[in-house]
Design an enzyme around this catalytic site. Sequence first.
Site, PDB file in Angstrom:
ATOM      1  CG  HIS A   1      -2.008  -0.983   1.187  1.00  0.00           C
ATOM      2  ND1 HIS A   1      -3.005  -1.032   2.138  1.00  0.00           N
ATOM      3  CD2 HIS A   1      -2.279  -1.977   0.318  1.00  0.00           C
ATOM      4  CE1 HIS A   1      -3.842  -2.017   1.847  1.00  0.00           C
ATOM      5  NE2 HIS A   1      -3.406  -2.604   0.741  1.00  0.00           N
TER       6      HIS A   1
ATOM      7  CE1 TYR B   1      -6.485   3.021  10.904  1.00  0.00           C
ATOM      8  CE2 TYR B   1      -5.772   3.428   8.643  1.00  0.00           C
ATOM      9  CZ  TYR B   1      -5.614   2.776   9.855  1.00  0.00           C
ATOM     10  OH  TYR B   1      -4.586   1.869  10.025  1.00  0.00           O
TER      11      TYR B   1
ATOM     12  N   PRO C   1      -4.634  -0.451  18.451  1.00  0.00           N
ATOM     13  CG  PRO C   1      -6.563  -1.613  17.850  1.00  0.00           C
ATOM     14  CD  PRO C   1      -5.856  -1.039  19.032  1.00  0.00           C
TER      15      PRO C   1
ATOM     16  CE  LYS D   1       2.963   3.409  13.434  1.00  0.00           C
ATOM     17  NZ  LYS D   1       3.703   3.274  12.175  1.00  0.00           N
TER      18      LYS D   1
ATOM     19  CE1 TYR E   1      -1.959   3.823   9.098  1.00  0.00           C
ATOM     20  CE2 TYR E   1      -0.652   2.860   7.336  1.00  0.00           C
ATOM     21  CZ  TYR E   1      -1.771   2.855   8.144  1.00  0.00           C
ATOM     22  OH  TYR E   1      -2.714   1.860   7.980  1.00  0.00           O
TER      23      TYR E   1
END
Length: 393
Positions: A72, A201, A293, A297, A385
């Site tokens: 991704h 998200y 979550p 990480k 991220y």
Amino acid sequence: MRTQVAIIGAGPAGMFLAHLLRRDGIDAVVIERRDRAYVEGRVRAGVLEQVTVDLMHRLGLAKRLVREGLVHGGTNLSLDGRLFRIDMAALTGGSTVTVYGQQEVMRDLFDAAEANDLPIVWNAVNVTLDGLDGDQPTVSWQADEAHQTLACDFVVGCDGYHGISRSAIPADVLKTFERVYPFGWLGILADVPPADHELIYANHERGFALASMRSATRSRYYIQCGVDENVADWSDDRFWDELCLRLGPETAAKVTRGPSFEKAIAPLRSFVSEPMRWGRLFLAGDAAHIVPPTGAKGMNLAVSDVTMLGEAFAEHYGERSDAGIDGYSARALARVWKAERFSWWFTSVTHRFPTMDGFDRRIQMAELDYIRGSEAAQRTLAENYVGLPMTAA
């Protein structure tokens, strides 16, 4: 029995460390209280940072990852159904994440351990640690009704939050920091194609939702819920309806519904223990820290811990230097706290908190709107991220 490094726990931290030590010619034994099927079958993380992907390549464990992992280059945020994309690769000079479930990672680690005769003791109960503040620590346990003791140079606790290792550090030395979140994640797995080729998200007035996946044909979805809710009250139809509402009509139109084969509620919390080294004992992974979550990480932090620790042991045995060992705790914690900060922040801007009033909601919306319009804000999110660089020793 004797070895150089005794590793407590055969989860990601323990097994990655065992392979790192084997590569550097350092003897290690892994001691695990459950069997392989249990450890490998646990449904956990599914997003790998570049640090983790790179390590799997260095260890020769990336054959299936290359074939089956989903790379991704971006991720998506949604505010009340309005979607916008963060181009992580463009903002970070090409860094990406790879969707590849922890179950698959563990399968690769265990298969390679068997092929290389890496010693793992399964079903070890009544494990005790002794002599950690001296120069001759030992690990004792019972397996197959026999009592066994392993002498070693060092012990590494990779046995998770509920393991024995952290409790071996004296109470007047150990410091813990915790934030418990007033909600959980209700998650399902379903053999249906994902709604999007990247994660989404979603922040909705009814709460958080996440559209994720494990493969091109298997989807992983979550919605925010109360920690005291009963999974049995959530039929598949009710879950799909709520998920689609929170994702918004644009994404909902791409959701393929189907029967779930795994459904559970996970609580969220942040936790850090300091120090991560006492005497001959070192902590790594969930034994030392937990992150919510949000941002994925957990396993990646475990990998960064043991990468640092592997380097430290290689220095100790190869160069007769203890600089890496002595600096491990401070070095690891510097990265841990940055990941804790990001996971806490990302949770705070994507979830509905019970105490939120109108002002809080408007601030949250303004934060997400700022991210939408600011390349600098997007770069900060993207850098965190995909995973911050490893700090120097």
